[in-house]
Write a protein that holds these residues in place. Structure first.
Motif, mmCIF file in Angstrom:
data_model
loop_
_atom_site.group_PDB
_atom_site.id
_atom_site.type_symbol
_atom_site.label_atom_id
_atom_site.label_comp_id
_atom_site.label_asym_id
_atom_site.label_seq_id
_atom_site.Cartn_x
_atom_site.Cartn_y
_atom_site.Cartn_z
ATOM 1 N N GLU A 8 0.824 -1.210 0.000
ATOM 2 C CA GLU A 8 0.000 0.000 0.000
ATOM 3 C C GLU A 8 0.857 1.258 0.000
ATOM 4 O O GLU A 8 0.553 2.225 -0.684
ATOM 5 N N PHE A 9 1.923 1.243 0.792
ATOM 6 C CA PHE A 9 2.797 2.417 0.878
ATOM 7 C C PHE A 9 3.407 2.717 -0.488
ATOM 8 O O PHE A 9 3.459 3.861 -0.928
ATOM 9 N N ILE A 10 3.855 1.670 -1.161
ATOM 10 C CA ILE A 10 4.491 1.852 -2.465
ATOM 11 C C ILE A 10 3.472 2.332 -3.494
ATOM 12 O O ILE A 10 3.729 3.240 -4.285
ATOM 13 N N THR A 11 2.275 1.763 -3.447
ATOM 14 C CA THR A 11 1.215 2.215 -4.344
ATOM 15 C C THR A 11 0.876 3.674 -4.082
ATOM 16 O O THR A 11 0.641 4.450 -5.006
ATOM 17 N N LEU A 12 0.873 4.043 -2.802
ATOM 18 C CA LEU A 12 0.539 5.423 -2.447
ATOM 19 C C LEU A 12 1.536 6.411 -3.065
ATOM 20 O O LEU A 12 1.137 7.440 -3.607
ATOM 21 N N VAL A 13 2.816 6.063 -3.019
ATOM 22 C CA VAL A 13 3.824 6.950 -3.609
ATOM 23 C C VAL A 13 3.471 7.224 -5.069
ATOM 24 O O VAL A 13 3.481 8.361 -5.535
ATOM 25 N N LYS A 14 3.103 6.163 -5.783
ATOM 26 C CA LYS A 14 2.829 6.330 -7.220
ATOM 27 C C LYS A 14 1.467 6.958 -7.478
ATOM 28 O O LYS A 14 1.292 7.701 -8.447
ATOM 29 N N ASP A 15 0.493 6.682 -6.595
ATOM 30 C CA ASP A 15 -0.843 7.256 -6.773
ATOM 31 C C ASP A 15 -0.847 8.778 -6.660
ATOM 32 O O ASP A 15 -1.731 9.435 -7.201
ATOM 33 N N THR A 16 0.146 9.318 -5.941
ATOM 34 C CA THR A 16 0.176 10.779 -5.800
ATOM 35 C C THR A 16 0.205 11.464 -7.168
ATOM 36 O O THR A 16 -0.197 12.610 -7.292
ATOM 37 N N ALA A 17 0.656 10.731 -8.189
ATOM 38 C CA ALA A 17 0.699 11.311 -9.537
ATOM 39 C C ALA A 17 -0.688 11.723 -10.022
ATOM 40 O O ALA A 17 -0.822 12.599 -10.884
ATOM 41 N N LEU A 18 -1.737 11.112 -9.441
ATOM 42 C CA LEU A 18 -3.101 11.407 -9.886
ATOM 43 C C LEU A 18 -3.519 12.853 -9.618
ATOM 44 O O LEU A 18 -4.412 13.376 -10.275
ATOM 45 N N VAL A 19 -2.900 13.490 -8.638
ATOM 46 C CA VAL A 19 -3.401 14.810 -8.246
ATOM 47 C C VAL A 19 -3.118 15.897 -9.294
ATOM 48 O O VAL A 19 -3.618 17.006 -9.178
ATOM 49 N N ARG A 20 -2.347 15.569 -10.304
ATOM 50 C CA ARG A 20 -2.148 16.549 -11.366
ATOM 51 C C ARG A 20 -3.470 16.864 -12.064
ATOM 52 O O ARG A 20 -3.628 17.912 -12.670
ATOM 53 N N ILE A 21 -4.474 15.965 -11.913
ATOM 54 C CA ILE A 21 -5.788 16.181 -12.525
ATOM 55 C C ILE A 21 -6.432 17.456 -11.976
ATOM 56 O O ILE A 21 -7.235 18.093 -12.628
ATOM 57 N N ILE A 22 -6.088 17.859 -10.735
ATOM 58 C CA ILE A 22 -6.583 19.139 -10.221
ATOM 59 C C ILE A 22 -5.421 20.132 -10.043
ATOM 60 O O ILE A 22 -5.454 21.001 -9.176
ATOM 61 N N SER A 23 -4.409 19.949 -10.889
ATOM 62 C CA SER A 23 -3.289 20.902 -10.942
ATOM 63 C C SER A 23 -2.561 21.111 -9.624
ATOM 64 O O SER A 23 -2.283 22.240 -9.231
#
Lengths: 212, 261
Positions: A148-163
């Protein structure tokens, strides 16, 4: 050029890490709370908790980010949350739900005999939880948690959708200047962070290997 | 005067009647063996005595103190159940040692937690903890485990683990020590060392209730035997008499399976 790109990517990485740590800070305790809800003897509470977990785990995180950022304004005319806050709120809710299932699995996998042995020795419920169960639960959840921790690091990339200007956003911004390599270069930073996490989790697992 | 008096215990799980009208008593310093086939309610009875199950009917008294009465809710308050449990010790079939603690810590943990509740704990802390450790060490020595005090459960054999579990139960100084098939999870070679320990406890007149499938052991070590079938006590009496010349046909049938060969 490399130095300038590295510097701006590092700035993005700071945002990424900030989101990572703050999400853990809030989502871990919230997840434990939700796991208690999903194991509650009160049927309505259990039902509601399981419903929430189903919705959150059953829809894309990206959609949740959009709903939390735009939803309050579109539906109720409320002012928008700051971008980073909206991102953080959606991450905390999303990850708390995943964590809750890991906690539940960990807690329920401790044999009933452990609780009973504590009870028979006259220990109170909190004593049994903190002195007997907790460490056994932690030991069991370390491997799924590292995922989960490792996935979380990569999931942070999603927030570019709201700049929110995290590392991918920074890398992507160079495309306008005709450079694609800074975007690929971001992978190095992800690998470094996740490499460190893997190392730490490995050490922690080893530390807990003195018992079975 | 009996140390334990159990009267008219009934227990149902859903529609299954697990215990019916169980009544017996136990004298100080005596060992009672409970025998019977699987599913006869032996384990449930022990679990009722240790407040792991709540009987639907009946009462349990230790040294004339009423610990549980199904008809009297005042005896069932959760906060007091904890203290009442301390009248009984329970040794489980599957040991249930705490894996993250050493043998010695397994024995001392509950004692230390209980000691913290004493009003003079703060002032005499070092002394109290030292006493608890010494006592635990003595108990492990009695179990023949003095060299294993610092070992974790997974480093011990099944027989050693069970002996630690016995020391752990004894450390709380229960009035009555209960054993739930203490050797059923052990290899035949390891069974002997656990039975020897229980035998030595009987010789020291420890009040015990032993649920067991070891008939010869029950005959030699127990003073009384109670034979259960289908949740009912079929026969109870002096150990040799019940094993050697049972009065009930059902007891004879059961025992013949053990002593046929």
């Amino acid at each position: 050029m490399l130095a300038a790109v590295t510097l701006s990517l590092l700035r993005g990485l700071m945002t990424t890490l900030e989101l990572f740590f703050l999400t853990l800070l809030f989502a871990l305790p919230l997840g434990l709370l939700i796991s208690f809800g999903s194991m509650s003897r009160l049927t309505p509470l259990r039902g509601v908790t399981k419903g929430i977990v189903w919705v959150i785990r059953g829809t894309p995180l990206m959609l949740q980010i959009l709903v939390i950022f735009y939803g309050p304004g579109l539906l109720f005319g409320l002012p928008l949350l700051p971008r980073f806050t909206a991102a953080l709120v959606s991450f905390v809710i999303n990850y708390a739900c995943y964590f809750s299932e890991i906690f539940r699995g960990g807690i329920q996998s401790v044999p009933a005999g452990q609780y009973e042995a504590g009870q028979v020795l006259g220990m109170t419920r909190p004593q049994i939880f903190f002195r007997i169960t907790l460490l056994q639960v932690i030991k069991r959840i370390v491997p799924p948690m590292s995922n989960e921790f490792i996935t979380l690091v990569k999931d942070t990339a999603l927030v570019r959708i709201i700049s929110v200007y995290e590392i991918i956003w920074m890398g992507e911004s160079y495309i306008k200047k005709g450079m694609i390599w800074p975007l690929f270069y971001t992978a190095v930073f992800y690998l470094a962070v996740n490499g460190l996490l893997t190392l730490l989790f490995g050490r922690f697992e080893k530390k807990l290997s003195y018992f079975r | 005067m009996p140390v334990l008096e159990v009267k008219n215990i009934e227990k149902r799980f859903g529609t299954t009647h697990v215990l019916r009208d169980i009544t017996f008593s136990l004298e100080e310093g005596q060992a009672l063996a409970i025998i019977g086939s699987s599913g006869s309610g032996k384990t449930t009875l022990l679990r009722c005595l240790n407040f792991l199950e709540r009987p639907d009917k009946g009462s349990i008294a230790v040294r004339n103190e009423l610990l549980f009465d199904a008809a009297d809710p005042a005896t069932q308050q959760e906060a007091q159940v904890r203290r009442k449990r301390l009248h009984f010790g329970l040794v489980f079939q599957s040991f249930n040692l705490f894996p993250q603690y050493t043998a010695l810590e397994n024995v001392t943990l509950a004692c230390k937690l209980l000691a913290q509740e004493q009003p003079d704990f703060r002032t005499g802390k070092a002394c109290i903890l030292k006493e608890i450790n010494e006592r635990a060490y003595t108990l492990l020595e009695q179990m023949g485990l003095s060299e294993r005090a610092g070992h974790y459960p997974h480093q011990l054999s099944g027989g050693q683990q069970q002996r630690v579990a016995i020391a752990r139960a004894l450390a709380m100084s229960p009035d009555i020590l209960c054993f739930d098939e203490p050797t059923s999870a052990l290899d035949p070679e390891l069974t002997g060392e656990v039975l020897r320990v229980i035998r030595s406890l009987a010789e020291r007149r420890t009040t015990m209730i032993i649920v067991t499938h070891e008939m010869a052991f029950a005959r030699d070590v127990a003073d009384q035997i109670l034979f259960m079938d289908g949740g009912v006590i079929i026969e109870q009496g002096e150990a040799r008499q019940v094993i050697d010349s049972p009065r009930q046909e059902r007891t004879r049938q059961f025992l013949s399976r053990y002593f046929a060969g």
